[in-house]
Design an enzyme around this catalytic site. Structure first.
Site, PDB file in Angstrom:
ATOM      1  CB  VAL A 164      29.314  43.430  87.310  1.00 24.62           C
ATOM      2  CG1 VAL A 164      28.452  44.459  86.588  1.00 24.62           C
ATOM      3  CG2 VAL A 164      29.842  42.380  86.332  1.00 24.62           C
ATOM      4  CE  LYS A 165      32.441  51.211  91.939  1.00 27.48           C
ATOM      5  NZ  LYS A 165      33.526  52.158  91.714  1.00 27.48           N
TER       6      LYS A 165
END
Ligand code: E4P
Length: 221
Positions: A86-87
């Site tokens: 997850v960025k």
């Protein structure tokens, strides 16, 4: 050094994967938009398509900027595939979310890092990766590579496990310099990766080898 490709273009991801040197993919909302991907379901399908091509990590960026929605979005993205990282942007609620994700075993990539202080904060929150954008720093006349060097020193001083993902790579020289400085990962366009192949002496040397082989074969015939 791990090689990630920085694109949402499936053809380019396949080409890099076929080369046999690809360790993962990074995307961002601009790269998704460039491929014409919009709408929740299309975005989800596209991430699934990317995960089906590559063996390594696939960074999927949240578009929310408040803690609750970053968590909601990030948990949904992480459920899509074990390859998803997850960025999360380097903002206050982003740091809180990284801490939360880290406590839940969800891997994160803290994006839009432009200072060593931001990288330190993300590492303390438990980010899996930090993404310093060296090309964008170079673009405004500052030294992007210096940032990579500073983060390497700080992380090594304290033994942070957070990996330095050199981002916003513009060409092969960026990759080489990041490798010299000990960046754990680089993410760049396919052109930067393929640029590593090129040397005029390789081309002229190969042309001579092939010509000599042909001459010898013709002389024998
Ligand atoms: C990082 O993960 C970003 O997607 C990316 O490297 C940004 O690069 P750019 O400056 O070429 O847009």
């Amino acid at each position: 050094m791990k090689f990630f490709i920085d694109t949402a273009n499936l053809e380019q991801i396949k080409e890099a994967q076929d080369l046999g040197v690809l360790d993962g993919v990074t995307t961002n909302p601009s790269l998704m938009a460039k491929e014409g991907i919009s709408g929740d379901q299309n975005v989800i399908d596209h991430y699934k398509a990317i995960c089906a091509i590559v063996d390594g990590d696939v960074s999927a960026e949240v578009i929310s900027t408040d803690f609750e929605n970053i968590i909601k979005e990030g948990e949904a993205l992480a459920k899509l595939d074990p390859k998803i990282v997850v960025k999360v942007p380097m903002i206050k609620d982003g740091v809180k979310a990284i801490k939360y994700f880290s406590s839940k075993g969800i891997r994160t990539n803290c994006t839009l890092i432009f200072s060593s202080g931001q990288a330190l904060l993300a590492a303390k929150a438990g980010a899996t990766y930090v993404s310093p954008f060296l090309g964008r720093l170079d673009d405004i006349g500052t030294d992007g590579l210096q940032l990579i060097e500073d983060i390497r020193l700080i992380f090594d001083n304290y033994g942070y496990a957070t990996e330095i993902l050199a981002a916003s790579i513009r060409g092969p020289l960026h990759i080489i310099n990041c490798a010299k400085l000990g960046a754990d990962v680089m993410t760049g366009p396919l052109s930067a990766i393929l640029g590593l192949l090129k040397h005029p002496l390789t081309d002229s040397g190969l042309a001579t080898f092939l010509a000599d082989h042909k001459k010898a074969a013709e002389a024998k015939a």
